[in-house]
Design a protein around this motif. Structure first.
Motif, PDB file in Angstrom:
ATOM      1  N   SER A  49       0.827  -1.215   0.000  1.00  0.00           N
ATOM      2  CA  SER A  49       0.000   0.000   0.000  1.00  0.00           C
ATOM      3  C   SER A  49       0.856   1.257   0.000  1.00  0.00           C
ATOM      4  O   SER A  49       0.508   2.252  -0.639  1.00  0.00           O
ATOM      5  CB  SER A  49      -0.940   0.001   1.213  1.00  0.00           C
ATOM      6  OG  SER A  49      -0.227   0.216   2.420  1.00  0.00           O
ATOM      7  N   THR A  50       2.000   1.232   0.708  1.00  0.00           N
ATOM      8  CA  THR A  50       2.860   2.414   0.722  1.00  0.00           C
ATOM      9  C   THR A  50       3.509   2.648  -0.639  1.00  0.00           C
ATOM     10  O   THR A  50       3.685   3.791  -1.062  1.00  0.00           O
ATOM     11  CB  THR A  50       3.967   2.281   1.788  1.00  0.00           C
ATOM     12  OG1 THR A  50       4.814   1.174   1.481  1.00  0.00           O
ATOM     13  CG2 THR A  50       3.364   2.084   3.164  1.00  0.00           C
ATOM     14  N   VAL A  75      -3.712   9.154   3.816  1.00  0.00           N
ATOM     15  CA  VAL A  75      -4.046   8.382   5.020  1.00  0.00           C
ATOM     16  C   VAL A  75      -3.550   6.941   4.876  1.00  0.00           C
ATOM     17  O   VAL A  75      -2.950   6.375   5.804  1.00  0.00           O
ATOM     18  CB  VAL A  75      -5.565   8.410   5.269  1.00  0.00           C
ATOM     19  CG1 VAL A  75      -5.940   7.418   6.362  1.00  0.00           C
ATOM     20  CG2 VAL A  75      -6.012   9.813   5.663  1.00  0.00           C
ATOM     21  N   ILE A  76      -3.801   6.333   3.724  1.00  0.00           N
ATOM     22  CA  ILE A  76      -3.359   4.953   3.495  1.00  0.00           C
ATOM     23  C   ILE A  76      -1.842   4.857   3.549  1.00  0.00           C
ATOM     24  O   ILE A  76      -1.276   3.937   4.150  1.00  0.00           O
ATOM     25  CB  ILE A  76      -3.877   4.435   2.137  1.00  0.00           C
ATOM     26  CG1 ILE A  76      -5.397   4.328   2.149  1.00  0.00           C
ATOM     27  CG2 ILE A  76      -3.259   3.074   1.804  1.00  0.00           C
ATOM     28  CD1 ILE A  76      -6.002   3.965   0.804  1.00  0.00           C
ATOM     29  N   GLY A  80      -0.105   3.038   6.549  1.00  0.00           N
ATOM     30  CA  GLY A  80       0.561   1.829   6.070  1.00  0.00           C
ATOM     31  C   GLY A  80       2.007   1.744   6.525  1.00  0.00           C
ATOM     32  O   GLY A  80       2.497   0.666   6.883  1.00  0.00           O
ATOM     33  N   GLN A  81       2.701   2.880   6.516  1.00  0.00           N
ATOM     34  CA  GLN A  81       4.094   2.886   6.982  1.00  0.00           C
ATOM     35  C   GLN A  81       4.186   2.533   8.463  1.00  0.00           C
ATOM     36  O   GLN A  81       5.039   1.735   8.878  1.00  0.00           O
ATOM     37  CB  GLN A  81       4.716   4.261   6.735  1.00  0.00           C
ATOM     38  CG  GLN A  81       4.968   4.576   5.266  1.00  0.00           C
ATOM     39  CD  GLN A  81       5.791   5.838   5.087  1.00  0.00           C
ATOM     40  OE1 GLN A  81       6.847   5.990   5.679  1.00  0.00           O
ATOM     41  NE2 GLN A  81       5.307   6.763   4.274  1.00  0.00           N
ATOM     42  N   LEU A  82       3.304   3.118   9.268  1.00  0.00           N
ATOM     43  CA  LEU A  82       3.307   2.814  10.696  1.00  0.00           C
ATOM     44  C   LEU A  82       2.915   1.355  10.948  1.00  0.00           C
ATOM     45  O   LEU A  82       3.518   0.667  11.781  1.00  0.00           O
ATOM     46  CB  LEU A  82       2.345   3.751  11.429  1.00  0.00           C
ATOM     47  CG  LEU A  82       2.768   5.217  11.544  1.00  0.00           C
ATOM     48  CD1 LEU A  82       1.636   6.046  12.133  1.00  0.00           C
ATOM     49  CD2 LEU A  82       4.017   5.359  12.398  1.00  0.00           C
ATOM     50  N   ALA A  83       1.900   0.883  10.221  1.00  0.00           N
ATOM     51  CA  ALA A  83       1.429  -0.492  10.416  1.00  0.00           C
ATOM     52  C   ALA A  83       2.497  -1.507  10.013  1.00  0.00           C
ATOM     53  O   ALA A  83       2.611  -2.577  10.634  1.00  0.00           O
ATOM     54  CB  ALA A  83       0.153  -0.726   9.613  1.00  0.00           C
ATOM     55  N   GLN A 121      -2.624  -3.588  14.861  1.00  0.00           N
ATOM     56  CA  GLN A 121      -1.704  -3.206  13.790  1.00  0.00           C
ATOM     57  C   GLN A 121      -2.351  -2.266  12.775  1.00  0.00           C
ATOM     58  O   GLN A 121      -1.681  -1.353  12.257  1.00  0.00           O
ATOM     59  CB  GLN A 121      -1.188  -4.464  13.071  1.00  0.00           C
ATOM     60  CG  GLN A 121      -0.214  -4.149  11.931  1.00  0.00           C
ATOM     61  CD  GLN A 121       0.281  -5.396  11.228  1.00  0.00           C
ATOM     62  OE1 GLN A 121      -0.063  -6.523  11.607  1.00  0.00           O
ATOM     63  NE2 GLN A 121       1.082  -5.218  10.196  1.00  0.00           N
ATOM     64  N   PHE A 122      -3.627  -2.463  12.496  1.00  0.00           N
ATOM     65  CA  PHE A 122      -4.294  -1.625  11.496  1.00  0.00           C
ATOM     66  C   PHE A 122      -5.014  -0.423  12.122  1.00  0.00           C
ATOM     67  O   PHE A 122      -5.007   0.669  11.551  1.00  0.00           O
ATOM     68  CB  PHE A 122      -5.293  -2.471  10.700  1.00  0.00           C
ATOM     69  CG  PHE A 122      -4.630  -3.395   9.722  1.00  0.00           C
ATOM     70  CD1 PHE A 122      -4.203  -2.932   8.488  1.00  0.00           C
ATOM     71  CD2 PHE A 122      -4.432  -4.729  10.036  1.00  0.00           C
ATOM     72  CE1 PHE A 122      -3.586  -3.781   7.574  1.00  0.00           C
ATOM     73  CE2 PHE A 122      -3.810  -5.587   9.137  1.00  0.00           C
ATOM     74  CZ  PHE A 122      -3.382  -5.111   7.909  1.00  0.00           C
TER      75      PHE A 122
END
Length: 278
Positions: A49-50, A75-76, A80-83, A121-122
């Motif tokens: 996604s990133t 936002v994605i 996504g990077q953090l998740a 995680q999400f």
């Protein structure tokens, strides 16, 4: 530098990697439905996604009347990077718990715990990313009627603090837990007995290598993010510096962090190769 040239690996690998994740998620093989693979699939989705959102945000001209698409992409991308960092934290921690157990068991974590961790995680990165928008955001229209979208200044400061705190914390944790896991793997040699000893050691050695690649590749990405922070201390980044240094290194390190673990998994696991190639 032509942006198309740098993205050619992504154009080729993303479809293959997506296919790999789908096959892995749908398999009925019990040995490939352990917590490790659950976290691996979830983290792989975050990584893809990133990559996709980064291309769409930075290389596609979006008309001003559909500015909301940029909002969704941002936002994605950020969540996504953090998740992905959270997922690789799970992967490293799970490997340590497997190696330290008296009986080597890949399913040492209960299914309910795994589901809770996946939800965290999400959801947590999504909530954190949404909080950045509470500071407002800026939409700028350029001469060709395209738009440039970003979080407001205060939100960007908070975002940088959160993202880099996560990256630094993860890097320290990854080094420590990988070292501890290597010691447990060494101790495993003396602990195992019986005819299956060699097979178990080989499997755990392969899994340790895969997890180590997950950790080290993500640390490499964290180092690149530190470059961004250093060059943005004055509030803005020079466009030429972004195009010649920061953007190419992001594409490279993000690609390594996303694809390297999957590549090593395929190379080190005959079962995975059989699953993919029949």
């Amino acid at each position: 530098m032509s942006w198309v040239f740098l993205y050619i690996p992504d154009f080729i690998i993303v479809p293959s990697f997506s296919y790999f994740l789908i096959v892995l998620a749908l398999t009925k093989d019990g040995s490939l439905r352990t917590p490790f693979f659950r976290f691996f699939i979830a983290t792989g989705i975050c990584g893809v996604s990133t990559v996709i959102t980064h291309i769409l945000m930075n290389r596609v001209i979006w008309p001003a009347n559909i500015w909301w698409i940029q909002t969704i992409l941002l936002v994605i991308n950020q969540s996504g990077q953090l998740a992905a960092s959270v997922g690789k934290f799970y992967i490293a921690l799970h490997r340590y718990f497997v190696l330290r157990a008296v009986a080597v068991n890949e399913s040492i974590w209960h299914a309910t715990l795994v589901r809770v961790l996946l939800a965290i995680q999400f959801i947590l990165p999504l909530v954190l990313t949404g909080s950045f928008f509470s500071f407002g955001y800026v939409i700028q229209t350029t001469v060709n009627d395209s738009i440039s979208f970003q979080i407001a200044a205060q939100g960007l400061v908070v975002q940088k603090i959160v993202n880099n705190s996560v990256m630094i914390g993860y890097s320290i944790f990854a080094v420590v837990i990988t070292h501890l896991s290597s010691r447990k793997l060494t101790a495993l040699r003396a602990k195992l007995e019986g005819t299956s000893r060699r097979a178990v050691l080989k499997q755990q050695r392969n899994m340790f290598i895969i997890v180590a690649v997950c950790c080290l590749s993500h640390i490499l990405k964290a180092a690149q993010q530190s470059l961004v922070i250093i060059f943005s201390l004055n509030g803005t980044i020079d466009r030429s510096l972004y195009e010649t240094l920061l953007w190419p290194t992001f594409v490279a390190t993000n690609g390594i962090a996303t694809y390297a673990p999957a590549l090593i998994l395929v190379l080190r696991s005959r079962r995975i190769r059989t699953l993919i190639y029949g």
